[in-house]
Design a protein around this motif. Structure first.
Motif, mmCIF file in Angstrom:
data_model
loop_
_atom_site.group_PDB
_atom_site.id
_atom_site.type_symbol
_atom_site.label_atom_id
_atom_site.label_comp_id
_atom_site.label_asym_id
_atom_site.label_seq_id
_atom_site.Cartn_x
_atom_site.Cartn_y
_atom_site.Cartn_z
ATOM 1 N N GLU A 1 0.824 -1.190 0.000
ATOM 2 C CA GLU A 1 0.000 0.000 0.000
ATOM 3 C C GLU A 1 0.867 1.252 0.000
ATOM 4 O OE1 GLU A 1 -2.962 0.440 2.919
ATOM 5 O OE2 GLU A 1 -3.712 -1.582 2.687
ATOM 6 N N ASP A 2 1.411 1.608 -1.143
ATOM 7 C CA ASP A 2 2.200 2.828 -1.217
ATOM 8 C C ASP A 2 1.475 3.880 -2.043
ATOM 9 O OD1 ASP A 2 2.556 1.084 -3.314
ATOM 10 O OD2 ASP A 2 4.516 1.887 -3.839
ATOM 11 N N CYS A 3 0.143 3.931 -1.915
ATOM 12 C CA CYS A 3 -0.634 4.957 -2.587
ATOM 13 C C CYS A 3 -0.731 6.190 -1.686
ATOM 14 C CB CYS A 3 -2.021 4.450 -2.955
ATOM 15 S SG CYS A 3 -3.001 3.984 -1.536
ATOM 16 N N LEU A 4 -1.106 7.293 -2.290
ATOM 17 C CA LEU A 4 -1.195 8.547 -1.533
ATOM 18 C C LEU A 4 -2.428 8.582 -0.645
ATOM 19 C CD1 LEU A 4 0.025 11.292 -1.029
ATOM 20 C CD2 LEU A 4 -1.281 12.175 -2.938
ATOM 21 N N PHE A 5 -3.548 8.036 -1.120
ATOM 22 C CA PHE A 5 -4.776 8.045 -0.338
ATOM 23 C C PHE A 5 -5.166 6.622 0.029
ATOM 24 C CE2 PHE A 5 -5.136 12.029 -2.705
ATOM 25 C CZ PHE A 5 -5.394 12.892 -1.664
ATOM 26 N N HIS A 6 -5.770 6.471 1.181
ATOM 27 C CA HIS A 6 -6.248 5.177 1.645
ATOM 28 C C HIS A 6 -7.717 5.351 2.002
ATOM 29 C CE1 HIS A 6 -6.023 1.214 3.382
ATOM 30 N NE2 HIS A 6 -6.563 1.665 4.492
ATOM 31 N N ALA A 7 -8.587 4.570 1.359
ATOM 32 C CA ALA A 7 -10.031 4.735 1.571
ATOM 33 C C ALA A 7 -10.527 3.791 2.656
ATOM 34 C CB ALA A 7 -10.779 4.475 0.277
ATOM 35 N N PRO A 16 -17.126 6.564 2.123
ATOM 36 C CA PRO A 16 -15.673 6.357 2.203
ATOM 37 C C PRO A 16 -14.965 7.608 2.722
ATOM 38 C CG PRO A 16 -16.383 6.516 -0.077
ATOM 39 C CD PRO A 16 -17.610 6.524 0.764
ATOM 40 N N LEU A 17 -14.004 7.406 3.607
ATOM 41 C CA LEU A 17 -13.166 8.488 4.127
ATOM 42 C C LEU A 17 -11.823 8.411 3.446
ATOM 43 C CD1 LEU A 17 -13.769 8.153 7.974
ATOM 44 C CD2 LEU A 17 -14.729 9.846 6.451
ATOM 45 N N LYS A 18 -11.196 9.545 3.193
ATOM 46 C CA LYS A 18 -9.857 9.564 2.616
ATOM 47 C C LYS A 18 -8.875 9.973 3.701
ATOM 48 C CE LYS A 18 -10.812 10.428 -2.206
ATOM 49 N NZ LYS A 18 -10.541 11.308 -3.340
ATOM 50 N N MET A 19 -7.865 9.172 3.877
ATOM 51 C CA MET A 19 -6.801 9.495 4.831
ATOM 52 C C MET A 19 -5.509 9.634 4.046
ATOM 53 S SD MET A 19 -7.767 7.104 8.123
ATOM 54 C CE MET A 19 -6.540 5.971 7.696
ATOM 55 N N VAL A 20 -4.768 10.704 4.292
ATOM 56 C CA VAL A 20 -3.511 10.938 3.594
ATOM 57 C C VAL A 20 -2.417 10.156 4.304
ATOM 58 C CG1 VAL A 20 -1.851 12.669 2.879
ATOM 59 C CG2 VAL A 20 -4.275 13.221 2.887
ATOM 60 N N LEU A 21 -1.716 9.348 3.539
ATOM 61 C CA LEU A 21 -0.575 8.628 4.088
ATOM 62 C C LEU A 21 0.661 9.482 3.883
ATOM 63 C CD1 LEU A 21 -1.324 5.050 2.744
ATOM 64 C CD2 LEU A 21 -1.870 5.997 4.959
ATOM 65 N N GLN A 22 1.310 9.872 4.982
ATOM 66 C CA GLN A 22 2.467 10.751 4.903
ATOM 67 C C GLN A 22 3.451 10.354 5.985
ATOM 68 O OE1 GLN A 22 1.443 14.838 5.482
ATOM 69 N NE2 GLN A 22 3.448 15.581 4.901
ATOM 70 N N ASP A 23 4.725 10.380 5.662
ATOM 71 C CA ASP A 23 5.764 10.046 6.624
ATOM 72 C C ASP A 23 5.991 11.255 7.530
ATOM 73 O OD1 ASP A 23 7.817 8.995 8.038
ATOM 74 O OD2 ASP A 23 9.186 8.763 6.346
ATOM 75 N N LEU A 24 5.549 11.179 8.784
ATOM 76 C CA LEU A 24 5.650 12.315 9.700
ATOM 77 C C LEU A 24 7.040 12.459 10.307
ATOM 78 C CD1 LEU A 24 2.240 11.958 11.536
ATOM 79 C CD2 LEU A 24 2.836 13.493 9.671
ATOM 80 N N LEU A 25 7.830 11.392 10.313
ATOM 81 C CA LEU A 25 9.178 11.463 10.889
ATOM 82 C C LEU A 25 10.217 11.948 9.891
ATOM 83 C CD1 LEU A 25 9.266 8.244 13.076
ATOM 84 C CD2 LEU A 25 9.044 10.602 13.818
ATOM 85 N N ASN A 26 9.910 11.863 8.603
ATOM 86 C CA ASN A 26 10.847 12.303 7.566
ATOM 87 C C ASN A 26 10.136 13.228 6.585
ATOM 88 O OD1 ASN A 26 13.054 10.596 8.475
ATOM 89 N ND2 ASN A 26 11.780 8.907 7.763
ATOM 90 N N PRO A 27 9.766 14.433 7.029
ATOM 91 C CA PRO A 27 9.044 15.339 6.129
ATOM 92 C C PRO A 27 9.965 15.888 5.036
ATOM 93 C CG PRO A 27 9.528 16.434 8.182
ATOM 94 C CD PRO A 27 9.972 15.011 8.346
ATOM 95 N N LEU A 28 9.366 16.310 3.948
ATOM 96 C CA LEU A 28 10.133 16.910 2.859
ATOM 97 C C LEU A 28 10.678 18.266 3.298
ATOM 98 C CD1 LEU A 28 7.684 16.167 -0.081
ATOM 99 C CD2 LEU A 28 9.807 14.986 0.455
#
Length: 104
Positions: A1-7, A16-28
């Motif tokens: 599951e390396d998609c941007l949105f997870h339903a 359906p709810l959309k949750m953003v998958l984002q790495d919080l420990l390694n931000p851009l």
């Protein structure tokens, strides 16, 4: 599951709810620069010291980036920067460079 949105579906209304998958420990780095200075992963100030070269006599003066007073050249009395509400505005013709961190 390396998609941007997870339903997922909401338990109450089955939409359906959309949750953003984002790495919080390694931000851009680009995202970190846009954040408020206290909301960054590692807090850091927006201000800095800089060396400003006078356009008339080429003497270098150290100036704070958010100076709240008018800074003039000590040898020729030329105005180097004007205060604004935030960062100081350099006079036309003045060149500057950020000073490196003195703690290292």
């Amino acid at each position: 599951e390396d998609c941007l949105f997870h339903a997922q579906t909401s338990p109450t209304n089955k939409k359906p709810l959309k949750m953003v998958l984002q790495d919080l420990l390694n931000p851009l780095p680009s995202d970190e620069r846009q954040k408020h200075k206290l909301k960054r992963l590692v807090q850091s100030p927006n201000s800095y010291f800089m060396d400003v070269k006078c356009p008339g006599c080429f003497k270098i003066t150290t100036v704070f980036s958010h100076a709240q007073t008018v800074v003039v050249c000590s040898s020729c009395n030329t105005t180097l920067c004007q205060p604004t509400g935030g960062k100081a505005r350099l006079t036309e013709g003045c060149s500057f460079r950020k000073k490196l961190d003195a703690s290292s």
